[in-house]
Design an enzyme around this catalytic site. Sequence first.
Site, PDB file in Angstrom:
ATOM      1  N   LEU A 181      50.492  28.657  41.815  1.00  0.00           N
ATOM      2  CA  LEU A 181      49.339  27.816  42.103  1.00  0.00           C
ATOM      3  C   LEU A 181      49.556  27.102  43.429  1.00  0.00           C
ATOM      4  CD1 LEU A 181      48.603  25.953  38.731  1.00  0.00           C
ATOM      5  CD2 LEU A 181      47.307  27.803  39.740  1.00  0.00           C
ATOM      6  N   ASP A 182      48.464  26.930  44.173  1.00  0.00           N
ATOM      7  CA  ASP A 182      48.538  26.042  45.336  1.00  0.00           C
ATOM      8  C   ASP A 182      48.861  24.663  44.801  1.00  0.00           C
ATOM      9  OD1 ASP A 182      47.583  28.159  46.809  1.00  0.00           O
ATOM     10  OD2 ASP A 182      45.547  27.393  46.944  1.00  0.00           O
ATOM     11  N   SER A 183      49.603  23.889  45.545  1.00  0.00           N
ATOM     12  CA  SER A 183      49.976  22.565  45.041  1.00  0.00           C
ATOM     13  C   SER A 183      48.782  21.679  44.714  1.00  0.00           C
ATOM     14  CB  SER A 183      50.930  21.866  45.999  1.00  0.00           C
ATOM     15  OG  SER A 183      50.350  21.706  47.264  1.00  0.00           O
ATOM     16  N   THR A 230      45.995  22.643  43.373  1.00  0.00           N
ATOM     17  CA  THR A 230      45.278  23.209  42.233  1.00  0.00           C
ATOM     18  C   THR A 230      45.861  22.642  40.944  1.00  0.00           C
ATOM     19  OG1 THR A 230      44.882  25.246  43.458  1.00  0.00           O
ATOM     20  CG2 THR A 230      44.623  25.360  41.067  1.00  0.00           C
ATOM     21  N   HIS A 256      45.551  31.442  48.686  1.00  0.00           N
ATOM     22  CA  HIS A 256      44.290  30.687  48.772  1.00  0.00           C
ATOM     23  C   HIS A 256      43.064  31.577  48.561  1.00  0.00           C
ATOM     24  CE1 HIS A 256      46.473  27.623  51.608  1.00  0.00           C
ATOM     25  NE2 HIS A 256      46.986  27.643  50.387  1.00  0.00           N
TER      26      HIS A 256
END
Length: 182
Positions: A2-4, A6, A102
Amino acid sequence: RLDSPTSGLLCLAKTQPACAALCRAFEEHKARKRYVAIVVGPPILDPVGRLESPLRCMLPGRHDELQSAATEYEVLDFTPLPATLGGGLSTVAFRPLTGRTHQIRRHAAQELERPILGDTRYGSPESTGVIAAGAGLFLSAVELEVPSASGASPTVHVVEKEPAKFHEARCQAAQHMRAEAD
C-alpha cells in the site's frame, strides 16, 4: 503493498513459507483487492468500467518504460458540490488487475479525470481544498481475497467498511450545497 497514505487492510505473513506463497499469489494475480475512494469532479458518465492505459514505470532508471495497467471501477455514490469546489464527490470502488505504483491514483486522475480527494501528488486544488482539508488521502483497501498459504481451500477473504472520514466528507459536501441554496 500500500502507498503510505492509503488506509485499510494489510496482509501480512507470519512465516517464510507463508510469505513466499503470498508473494506468489500477488505475482500470479491470484489475489483480489478492492479499494474505495472518493474522487472529485462532476458525475462520472459510465457508472461501471475498465481503465486500461499504460503507466510510466516509477522505479529509478526505468522512467522511460510504459507498463500495462488495468483497473476496474464502479461508481457507488455521487454527492453534488458547487462547481467552485470541483462539482461533486463520487464514491468509487476500484479493483486493480495489475499492480503498478500509484495505479489507482493515476488512473483516477488521468483516465477518469477525477483525482482522489486529498491526493496532493496527482490531485488538483479542488481535490485538496475545502472538503475534508487535512484529512489525508481518501483511498482505502476494503476487501482482500488471497489463497491460503497451504494452497488448500478455502481462500482467506476479509472485508472492511470504508473509513468514517468518507461519510464525513459526503456530509460536508451536502452542507456546502445547502449553504449555497440558502
